[in-house]
Write an enzyme that holds these catalytic residues in place. Sequence first.
Site, PDB file in Angstrom:
ATOM      1  N   LYS A 186       0.842  -1.194   0.000  1.00 19.88           N
ATOM      2  CA  LYS A 186       0.000   0.000   0.000  1.00 19.88           C
ATOM      3  C   LYS A 186       0.879   1.247   0.000  1.00 19.88           C
ATOM      4  O   LYS A 186       1.940   1.276   0.635  1.00 19.88           O
ATOM      5  CB  LYS A 186      -0.924  -0.028   1.224  1.00 19.88           C
ATOM      6  N   SER A 227      -9.341   2.685   2.702  1.00 23.21           N
ATOM      7  CA  SER A 227      -8.362   3.311   1.832  1.00 23.21           C
ATOM      8  C   SER A 227      -7.497   2.304   1.072  1.00 23.21           C
ATOM      9  O   SER A 227      -6.808   2.683   0.122  1.00 23.21           O
ATOM     10  CB  SER A 227      -7.459   4.245   2.640  1.00 23.21           C
ATOM     11  N   SER A 261      -9.865   0.637   6.936  1.00 20.20           N
ATOM     12  CA  SER A 261      -9.254   0.623   5.604  1.00 20.20           C
ATOM     13  C   SER A 261      -8.785  -0.737   5.118  1.00 20.20           C
ATOM     14  O   SER A 261      -8.437  -0.873   3.945  1.00 20.20           O
ATOM     15  CB  SER A 261      -8.083   1.611   5.561  1.00 20.20           C
TER      16      SER A 261
END
Length: 476
Positions: free
Chosen positions: A88, A163, A187
């Site tokens: 990520k 996210s 997330s």
Amino acid sequence: MTVVHAFSDDALGDLDATGVAEAIRSRRVAAVEVIDAALERAHRLDGTLNAWEVRDEPAARRSAAAVDRALDAGTDPGFFAGVPTAIKDNSDMVGLPTRNGCDAYPNDPRPADGPFVRLLRSTGAIPLGKSRMSEYGLAASAEHPRLGAVASPWDLERTAGASSSGAAALVAAGVLPFAHANDGGGSIRIPAAVNGLVGLKPTRGRLPLDALLRTPPLVLVANGVVTRSVRDTAAFLRETDAIVGNGTFEPVGDVTGPNPARLRIGMFTDSAYGPAAPDVRVATERTATLLESLGHRVDEVAGPLTAQYADDFLLYWRALAALIVRSGRLLHGRGWDADRLDDFTRSLAASFEPRRLPAAVRRLRGARRDSDRLYATYDVLLCPTLGHETPKLGHLDPSLPFETVLQRTVDWVGFTPIQNVTGEPAITLPLERDANGMPLGMMFGAATGRESVLLGLAYELERAAPWPTLAVSPRP
């Protein structure tokens, strides 16, 4: 409903990460073949999902060749040796920039891996690059006005959540068997629920964080992965927890199947921000009925967070945005440009009220006392992961009026912040579908350090009510 996926009869097939690792370890396939297959799948869907921030394909191929040499020499490069993954974009990976999902950053490559990436590499997994996320992880949908939106492979008209949006889209679409994600307000769990995946947020502090994620006065974030199978999530936690050797919490251990113990489960369908939609409430009740049919006891309870905690979390969320906006130039140099942040980030920062923060942080730090009282009676808490069906792209567009986006966000994701405030573990499982055929996650929480309880229950539910993946259903 436009569905896409990259599953094919190549070296990856429809295997999960554990299956890919077994195939490489037994030498049925070479690591270089697996990495080439993943890269070919990535190229095939590049213009569709918008899920990659950046890739380093030469480095991935070099790592795969090193894995093959090690295995041929009889050495063990780690449980996930040769398995492709993604990092990520809020964790450092050597040679690539870390831009936290926005284009305010200078495009400078990082000189070294961050602590989590070092840990993941020690399992043998091979990152192909960085996955896209919403800007600083503040929004529940990655719809950047210049970088573009990340779509769900289950329906390209709908958001992939956030996210960890790129990670979940890539795993659900079959580009990767598993991918790094992290969770500061849902997330991991939000995009896992949207994309039909298993998403476990570990106990806060079990796994290491990069510096930017561990410096706020109240740490909300925990690192983890999104996967298509419970055994992959269990294996990831087993391997990483053993390497870290964190003596603070009960070890996860080697959880390989259901726990025979019957559990006391508390169910709620109202978040601190409001009730779930009627169809989501019904879906949660169906899950409760399934649990009771398996011999567990399910009682309706009030959720562990009050309206005060909900207000405090929103205030703290605003404070994090303000910290980002005000310290960006200091932290990242003159190449950092606040004018390139999206409207939602800037508006969230501008709405922050500093005088209220100390009391809010004190209350948030004490939130676990309330959840501990529930866990004195119940082993697990059940609620929906999200408040209503997956919205279409545009519903959470950051260029819409701020109060509109904020209200729509808390209506949808009001259940997930609970465990970020308390630090406890939680897992979402894709046990249901919404009226549009999109996956609908059910979330299970447990007391601090009790990931093994969640994994044992997840194995049982996976066997009792197997969920479809895009490898088998539906086909485009």
